[in-house]
Design a protein around this motif. Structure first.
Motif, PDB file in Angstrom:
ATOM      1  N   SER A   2       0.839  -1.075  -0.098  1.00  0.00           N
ATOM      2  CA  SER A   2      -0.117  -0.084   0.103  1.00  0.00           C
ATOM      3  C   SER A   2       0.889   1.355   0.012  1.00  0.00           C
ATOM      4  CB  SER A   2      -0.807  -0.065   1.329  1.00  0.00           C
ATOM      5  OG  SER A   2      -0.428   0.206   2.245  1.00  0.00           O
ATOM      6  N   GLY A   3       2.213   0.982   0.443  1.00  0.00           N
ATOM      7  CA  GLY A   3       3.151   2.317   0.070  1.00  0.00           C
ATOM      8  C   GLY A   3       2.877   3.200   1.739  1.00  0.00           C
ATOM      9  N   CYS A   4       2.184   2.477   2.603  1.00  0.00           N
ATOM     10  CA  CYS A   4       2.182   3.012   3.849  1.00  0.00           C
ATOM     11  C   CYS A   4       3.469   3.297   4.666  1.00  0.00           C
ATOM     12  CB  CYS A   4       0.985   2.461   4.828  1.00  0.00           C
ATOM     13  SG  CYS A   4      -0.912   2.881   4.181  1.00  0.00           S
ATOM     14  N   GLY A   5       4.281   2.321   4.306  1.00  0.00           N
ATOM     15  CA  GLY A   5       5.788   2.342   4.753  1.00  0.00           C
ATOM     16  C   GLY A   5       6.460   3.767   4.334  1.00  0.00           C
ATOM     17  N   GLU A   6       6.113   4.331   3.676  1.00  0.00           N
ATOM     18  CA  GLU A   6       6.959   5.887   3.372  1.00  0.00           C
ATOM     19  C   GLU A   6       6.814   6.687   4.335  1.00  0.00           C
ATOM     20  OE1 GLU A   6       5.815   7.222  -0.650  1.00  0.00           O
ATOM     21  OE2 GLU A   6       6.320   5.348  -1.697  1.00  0.00           O
ATOM     22  N   GLU A   7       7.847   7.105   4.333  1.00  0.00           N
ATOM     23  CA  GLU A   7       8.064   8.303   5.514  1.00  0.00           C
ATOM     24  C   GLU A   7       7.509   9.488   4.875  1.00  0.00           C
ATOM     25  OE1 GLU A   7      11.485  10.975   7.822  1.00  0.00           O
ATOM     26  OE2 GLU A   7      11.776   8.697   7.117  1.00  0.00           O
ATOM     27  N   ALA A   8       6.554  10.039   5.490  1.00  0.00           N
ATOM     28  CA  ALA A   8       5.812  11.317   5.135  1.00  0.00           C
ATOM     29  C   ALA A   8       6.487  12.572   5.585  1.00  0.00           C
ATOM     30  CB  ALA A   8       4.310  11.515   5.356  1.00  0.00           C
ATOM     31  N   VAL A   9       6.648  13.541   4.833  1.00  0.00           N
ATOM     32  CA  VAL A   9       7.529  14.694   5.247  1.00  0.00           C
ATOM     33  C   VAL A   9       6.188  15.379   5.887  1.00  0.00           C
ATOM     34  CG1 VAL A   9       8.444  16.762   4.687  1.00  0.00           C
ATOM     35  CG2 VAL A   9       8.996  14.597   3.306  1.00  0.00           C
ATOM     36  N   GLU A  10       6.541  15.808   7.292  1.00  0.00           N
ATOM     37  CA  GLU A  10       5.400  16.473   8.084  1.00  0.00           C
ATOM     38  C   GLU A  10       5.146  17.890   7.492  1.00  0.00           C
ATOM     39  OE1 GLU A  10       5.078  18.108  12.766  1.00  0.00           O
ATOM     40  OE2 GLU A  10       6.643  16.891  12.203  1.00  0.00           O
ATOM     41  N   GLY A  11       3.731  17.939   7.350  1.00  0.00           N
ATOM     42  CA  GLY A  11       3.205  19.092   6.773  1.00  0.00           C
ATOM     43  C   GLY A  11       3.377  19.248   5.392  1.00  0.00           C
ATOM     44  N   ARG A  12       3.785  18.315   4.806  1.00  0.00           N
ATOM     45  CA  ARG A  12       3.790  18.457   3.417  1.00  0.00           C
ATOM     46  C   ARG A  12       2.999  17.379   2.557  1.00  0.00           C
ATOM     47  NH1 ARG A  12       8.271  22.369   2.120  1.00  0.00           N
ATOM     48  NH2 ARG A  12       8.817  23.237   3.938  1.00  0.00           N
ATOM     49  N   TRP A  13       2.738  17.574   1.269  1.00  0.00           N
ATOM     50  CA  TRP A  13       1.751  16.799   0.486  1.00  0.00           C
ATOM     51  C   TRP A  13       2.855  15.612   0.100  1.00  0.00           C
ATOM     52  CZ3 TRP A  13       3.427  15.358  -4.226  1.00  0.00           C
ATOM     53  CH2 TRP A  13       4.310  16.405  -4.953  1.00  0.00           C
ATOM     54  N   TYR A  14       3.984  15.422   0.243  1.00  0.00           N
ATOM     55  CA  TYR A  14       4.743  14.326  -0.507  1.00  0.00           C
ATOM     56  C   TYR A  14       5.426  13.454   0.625  1.00  0.00           C
ATOM     57  CZ  TYR A  14       7.935  18.490   0.206  1.00  0.00           C
ATOM     58  OH  TYR A  14       8.721  19.473   0.827  1.00  0.00           O
ATOM     59  N   ALA A  15       5.931  12.442   0.138  1.00  0.00           N
ATOM     60  CA  ALA A  15       6.547  11.697   1.082  1.00  0.00           C
ATOM     61  C   ALA A  15       8.033  11.729   1.019  1.00  0.00           C
ATOM     62  CB  ALA A  15       6.512   9.940   0.718  1.00  0.00           C
ATOM     63  N   TRP A  37      12.042  24.731   0.025  1.00  0.00           N
ATOM     64  CA  TRP A  37      11.260  25.600   0.577  1.00  0.00           C
ATOM     65  C   TRP A  37      11.134  25.775   2.136  1.00  0.00           C
ATOM     66  CZ3 TRP A  37       6.351  25.953  -2.718  1.00  0.00           C
ATOM     67  CH2 TRP A  37       6.590  25.955  -4.264  1.00  0.00           C
ATOM     68  N   ASP A  38      11.244  26.757   2.801  1.00  0.00           N
ATOM     69  CA  ASP A  38      11.180  26.871   4.320  1.00  0.00           C
ATOM     70  C   ASP A  38       9.657  26.858   4.599  1.00  0.00           C
ATOM     71  OD1 ASP A  38      10.237  29.568   4.241  1.00  0.00           O
ATOM     72  OD2 ASP A  38      12.276  30.325   4.220  1.00  0.00           O
ATOM     73  N   ASP A  39       9.446  26.381   5.793  1.00  0.00           N
ATOM     74  CA  ASP A  39       7.978  26.294   6.069  1.00  0.00           C
ATOM     75  C   ASP A  39       7.038  27.594   6.054  1.00  0.00           C
ATOM     76  OD1 ASP A  39       8.476  23.723   7.155  1.00  0.00           O
ATOM     77  OD2 ASP A  39       8.626  24.514   9.092  1.00  0.00           O
ATOM     78  N   ARG A  40       7.772  28.651   5.943  1.00  0.00           N
ATOM     79  CA  ARG A  40       7.127  30.027   5.748  1.00  0.00           C
ATOM     80  C   ARG A  40       6.681  30.214   4.315  1.00  0.00           C
ATOM     81  NH1 ARG A  40       8.536  34.895   3.678  1.00  0.00           N
ATOM     82  NH2 ARG A  40      10.892  34.121   3.596  1.00  0.00           N
ATOM     83  N   ILE A  41       7.459  29.735   3.381  1.00  0.00           N
ATOM     84  CA  ILE A  41       7.348  29.705   1.935  1.00  0.00           C
ATOM     85  C   ILE A  41       6.204  28.718   1.519  1.00  0.00           C
ATOM     86  CG2 ILE A  41       8.105  29.428  -0.523  1.00  0.00           C
ATOM     87  CD1 ILE A  41       8.761  32.344   0.557  1.00  0.00           C
ATOM     88  N   TYR A  42       6.386  27.688   2.020  1.00  0.00           N
ATOM     89  CA  TYR A  42       5.473  26.459   1.647  1.00  0.00           C
ATOM     90  C   TYR A  42       4.091  26.988   2.367  1.00  0.00           C
ATOM     91  CZ  TYR A  42       3.471  21.946   1.117  1.00  0.00           C
ATOM     92  OH  TYR A  42       2.777  20.740   0.568  1.00  0.00           O
ATOM     93  N   LYS A  43       3.990  27.350   3.499  1.00  0.00           N
ATOM     94  CA  LYS A  43       2.603  27.797   3.910  1.00  0.00           C
ATOM     95  C   LYS A  43       2.092  28.950   3.096  1.00  0.00           C
ATOM     96  CE  LYS A  43       0.307  29.527   8.122  1.00  0.00           C
ATOM     97  NZ  LYS A  43      -0.915  30.159   7.190  1.00  0.00           N
ATOM     98  N   ALA A  44       2.749  29.788   2.754  1.00  0.00           N
ATOM     99  CA  ALA A  44       2.215  30.881   1.665  1.00  0.00           C
ATOM    100  C   ALA A  44       1.877  30.288   0.548  1.00  0.00           C
ATOM    101  CB  ALA A  44       3.433  31.636   1.577  1.00  0.00           C
ATOM    102  N   TRP A  45       2.294  29.123  -0.105  1.00  0.00           N
ATOM    103  CA  TRP A  45       1.951  28.397  -1.201  1.00  0.00           C
ATOM    104  C   TRP A  45       0.743  27.772  -0.818  1.00  0.00           C
ATOM    105  CZ3 TRP A  45       1.785  22.941  -2.124  1.00  0.00           C
ATOM    106  CH2 TRP A  45       1.851  22.510  -3.531  1.00  0.00           C
ATOM    107  N   LEU A  46       0.445  27.304   0.251  1.00  0.00           N
ATOM    108  CA  LEU A  46      -0.681  26.557   0.540  1.00  0.00           C
ATOM    109  C   LEU A  46      -1.614  27.644   0.712  1.00  0.00           C
ATOM    110  CD1 LEU A  46       0.260  23.851   3.276  1.00  0.00           C
ATOM    111  CD2 LEU A  46      -0.392  23.232   1.102  1.00  0.00           C
ATOM    112  N   ASP A  47      -1.359  28.776   1.314  1.00  0.00           N
ATOM    113  CA  ASP A  47      -2.552  29.730   1.523  1.00  0.00           C
ATOM    114  C   ASP A  47      -3.165  30.234   0.351  1.00  0.00           C
ATOM    115  OD1 ASP A  47      -2.476  29.159   4.062  1.00  0.00           O
ATOM    116  OD2 ASP A  47      -1.108  31.203   4.675  1.00  0.00           O
ATOM    117  N   ARG A  48      -2.192  30.375  -0.771  1.00  0.00           N
ATOM    118  CA  ARG A  48      -2.676  30.631  -2.283  1.00  0.00           C
ATOM    119  C   ARG A  48      -3.336  29.591  -3.027  1.00  0.00           C
ATOM    120  NH1 ARG A  48       0.142  35.256  -4.365  1.00  0.00           N
ATOM    121  NH2 ARG A  48      -0.131  34.331  -6.297  1.00  0.00           N
ATOM    122  N   GLY A  49      -3.566  28.407  -2.199  1.00  0.00           N
ATOM    123  CA  GLY A  49      -4.479  27.377  -2.935  1.00  0.00           C
ATOM    124  C   GLY A  49      -3.407  26.352  -3.661  1.00  0.00           C
ATOM    125  N   GLY A  50      -2.144  26.280  -3.228  1.00  0.00           N
ATOM    126  CA  GLY A  50      -1.060  25.638  -3.713  1.00  0.00           C
ATOM    127  C   GLY A  50      -1.531  23.947  -3.966  1.00  0.00           C
TER     128      GLY A  50
END
Length: 137
Positions: free
Chosen positions: A15-28, A123-136
């Motif tokens: 199932s791929g659940c063994g992949e380590e997710a990056v905290e707060g990000r959409w990717y593993a 991307w640092d967390d501030r930039i990543y959050k700004a991207w999310l806030d823009r509907g990234g």
């Protein structure tokens, strides 16, 4: 008991659940690792090995085109949604007056997503959050 543990392990592996997710990000993390290879092989020649962009990327070339910008969060890539980033990789920059080649027929969807995961991992967390806030994503 051992059979049950082996079955659980196989389900997680498949199932791929063994992949380590990056905290707060959409990717593993596995996507970032794969994306680094994809990026180095396909994007680094223009955008730099660490996605730092071309030297003097803000200054137009003699033909009026701009050099490849950084994708590491220090330029405008974070202004673009995930879909826009994917479309740019697919179609290249030529449709919007740029010079980036299209990768639609060269990279799989997974490779394109992995390349995005790689440069967004810088991307640092501030930039990543700004991207999310823009509907990234």
């Amino acid at each position: 008991m051992l059979k049950a543990l082996l079955s659980l392990f196989m389900v997680l592996l498949i199932s791929g659940c063994g992949e380590e997710a990056v905290e707060g990000r959409w990717y593993a993390q596995a996507q970032v690792n794969r994306g680094k290879q994809v990026f180095v092989e396909n994007c680094a020649e223009c955008h730099g090995r660490s996605a730092q962009g071309a030297f003097n990327w803000r200054s137009p070339l003699d033909d009026g085109a701009y050099p490849p910008p950084p994708l590491n969060g220090s330029a405008h890539a974070w202004h673009h949604s995930f879909d826009t980033l994917m479309r740019t990789i697919d179609k290249g920059g030529i449709p919007v007056g740029g010079q980036m080649p299209a990768f639609e027929d060269k990279l799989s969807e997974g490779e394109k997503e992995a390349a995005i995961a790689y440069f967004q991992s810088q991307w640092d967390d501030r930039i990543y959050k700004a991207w999310l806030d823009r509907g990234g994503r």
